[in-house]
Design a protein around this motif. Structure first.
Motif, PDB file in Angstrom:
ATOM      1  N   ILE A   3       0.708  -1.079  -0.113  1.00  0.00           N
ATOM      2  CA  ILE A   3       0.126   0.018   0.080  1.00  0.00           C
ATOM      3  C   ILE A   3       0.878   1.249  -0.128  1.00  0.00           C
ATOM      4  N   ASP A   4       1.947   1.051   0.638  1.00  0.00           N
ATOM      5  CA  ASP A   4       2.961   2.445   0.559  1.00  0.00           C
ATOM      6  C   ASP A   4       3.738   2.376  -0.684  1.00  0.00           C
ATOM      7  N   LYS A  27      -4.047   5.563   5.498  1.00  0.00           N
ATOM      8  CA  LYS A  27      -3.913   4.077   5.430  1.00  0.00           C
ATOM      9  C   LYS A  27      -5.152   3.569   6.016  1.00  0.00           C
ATOM     10  N   ASP A  30      -4.212  -2.657   4.755  1.00  0.00           N
ATOM     11  CA  ASP A  30      -2.985  -3.239   4.058  1.00  0.00           C
ATOM     12  C   ASP A  30      -3.215  -2.862   2.447  1.00  0.00           C
ATOM     13  N   ALA A  33      -6.181   2.809   0.756  1.00  0.00           N
ATOM     14  CA  ALA A  33      -5.971   3.989   1.332  1.00  0.00           C
ATOM     15  C   ALA A  33      -6.695   5.309   0.537  1.00  0.00           C
TER      16      ALA A  33
END
Length: 80
Positions: A3-4, A27, A30, A33
């Motif tokens: 997700i980052d 967020k 996982d 977002a």
């Protein structure tokens, strides 16, 4: 893809469409977002156009749900 990574990809696209945009990422999980984007009114459509298909691709191909909400940063706040 994490997700980052998905957030960074979308942030880069937003900044390419409007360098002065302010982005706040939240967020949710996982795989999910929300990006709240504050930009000049004249750049809102450019940001929406730049992020729509990449967001769909992330969802369909990577299972990452990155929602982009674009707001006019110069609009007065709503009174409730």
């Amino acid at each position: 893809m994490s997700i980052d990574d998905a957030i960074k990809k979308m942030t880069d696209l937003i900044k390419a469409a409007c360098a002065s945009a302010e982005i706040k990422a939240a967020k949710m999980s996982d795989e999910e977002a929300r990006l709240s984007v504050y930009a000049p009114a004249g750049d809102i459509q450019n940001i929406k156009d730049a992020t729509f298909m990449p967001a769909m691709d992330l969802l369909n191909n990577e299972g990452m749900d990155v929602q982009v909400f674009v707001y006019d940063r110069d609009a007065p706040p709503l009174k409730g």
